[in-house]
Design a protein around this motif. Structure first.
Motif, short mmCIF file in Angstrom:
data_model
loop_
_atom_site.label_atom_id
_atom_site.label_comp_id
_atom_site.label_asym_id
_atom_site.label_seq_id
_atom_site.Cartn_x
_atom_site.Cartn_y
_atom_site.Cartn_z
N TYR A 64 -54.10 -69.23 34.25
CA TYR A 64 -53.28 -69.45 35.45
C TYR A 64 -54.07 -70.21 36.50
O TYR A 64 -55.27 -70.01 36.67
N PHE A 65 -53.38 -71.10 37.22
CA PHE A 65 -54.02 -71.90 38.27
C PHE A 65 -52.97 -72.26 39.31
O PHE A 65 -51.76 -72.10 39.10
N GLU A 66 -53.45 -72.74 40.46
CA GLU A 66 -52.55 -73.13 41.54
C GLU A 66 -52.30 -74.63 41.48
O GLU A 66 -53.24 -75.42 41.39
N ASP A 88 -49.17 -71.98 38.24
CA ASP A 88 -48.75 -72.51 36.94
C ASP A 88 -49.71 -71.96 35.88
O ASP A 88 -50.68 -71.29 36.21
N SER A 89 -49.42 -72.22 34.63
CA SER A 89 -50.28 -71.72 33.57
C SER A 89 -50.41 -72.74 32.46
O SER A 89 -49.55 -73.62 32.29
N VAL A 147 -50.63 -81.80 33.83
CA VAL A 147 -51.22 -80.48 33.64
C VAL A 147 -52.10 -80.52 32.40
O VAL A 147 -51.68 -81.06 31.38
N PRO A 148 -53.32 -80.00 32.47
CA PRO A 148 -54.18 -79.99 31.27
C PRO A 148 -53.51 -79.30 30.09
O PRO A 148 -52.68 -78.40 30.28
#
Length: 318
Positions: free
Chosen positions: A94-96, A102-103, A62-63
């Motif tokens: 927030y992203f999928e 997720d965030s 995750v970034p």
């Protein structure tokens, strides 16, 4: 021949009409992380910059933000400030991720510097673990808006609005319009006062030839709550813009404010917004295919974008 690309397992499967299969192994080089810079410099606010690191396209990571970078900002090639991270101001993006939301928690690098119109800005970022990056942008001068007219009588379901300005002949100029309002309606019901409030973007409609056009709808070639356009058709000339504002869901007399934001920005900002719109509308890959549209970046040796805007608010009401 039908082609199905399944990149998640690093395999491309080709289906021919004879049901023959060919498996091709891809040798994908390991991703070397780089710094990512994202910021919008605005003449109305202080400087805020997000610094993160990149991850590979096939990575399960995750970034994350980078909290210990050295960030410098220059105005017209003169050093202005060392921009420090504010760990008390955390934002969540927030992203999928694999079907689940997720965030990412990020912190702004902040400065008390307020960018000025008609000025150039450069941001440099240094970190021991990544290549140094830099990005530059230009903030244009103000726009002189005049001839503002509002028509609330000709139509029941829309407001007519027009204004004019002179385009700067010495530059290729780029503009954005955004329309938003705040409305409150009150009425009496069963002896009690009822109220309804609404705040947000409002839809505008136009046949302006400088706006991107789509399929005609109700006599208009453009419908939306924001539009980005260039001066290609009126460079150095007077520009008159005519809009109709949809009042479906509210009435003009019920609104506290209706505001039109007119922004002028340089070519890098225009390229960013145009590519972002193309990416969102055409970049969704699925079983039927799609076109990958990269989002514009002006960051040297890294990713992201440093863009800028000089915005002014035109009051339609009050």
């Amino acid at each position: 021949m039908r082609k199905l690309f399944f990149l998640g397992s690093i395999i491309i499967l080709l289906w021919s009409c004879e049901n023959l299969e060919t498996v091709v192994d891809l040798d994908i080089p390991e991703h070397e992380p780089v710094l990512v810079l994202n910021s919008i410099l605005d003449t109305d606010t202080t400087v805020k910059i997000l610094i993160s690191r990149s991850i590979g396209a096939f990575s399960n990571q995750v970034p994350s933000g980078v909290h210990d970078a050295n960030v410098l900002i220059y105005e017209n090639n003169i050093f202005m400030d060392s921009v420090m991270i504010n760990t008390d101001n955390t934002i969540a993006y927030y992203f999928e991720n694999s079907g689940q939301y997720d965030s990412i928690s990020l912190n702004y690098y902040e400065s008390n510097l307020i960018p000025k119109k008609n000025s150039n800005y450069k941001v440099e970022v240094f970190h021991d673990n990544y290549p140094s990056i830099s990005a530059s942008t230009y903030i244009p001068d103000d726009i002189n808006v005049y001839g503002i007219e509002t028509d609330t009588l000709s139509f029941e379901d829309r407001i007519g609005f027009n204004f004019s300005f002179i385009d700067n002949p010495d530059l290729d100029n780029y503009y954005r319009l955004k329309l938003f309002s705040s409305c409150t309606k009150e009425w009496e019901e069963l002896g009690e006062t009822q109220s309804y409030s609404w705040e947000g973007y409002v839809e505008m409609m136009s046949n302006d030839p400088s706006f991107p056009s789509g399929l005609p709808w109700d006599g208009y070639t453009f419908v939306g709550n924001r539009v980005v356009f260039s001066d290609a058709l009126f460079n150095g000339e007077e520009k008159n813009i005519r809009l109709d504002i949809s009042t479906i869901g509210f009435r003009y007399e019920d609104c506290d404010t209706i505001r039109l934001q007119l922004s002028v920005f340089s070519s890098d900002t225009y390229s960013y917004y145009n590519s972002l719109n193309e990416h969102r509308s055409k970049g969704m890959l699925n079983i039927f295919g799609g076109e990958v549209i990269p989002v514009y970046s002006n960051v040297q040796n890294g990713l992201g974008s440093l863009i800028s805007t000089n915005a002014q608010i035109i009051q339609i009401k009050p």
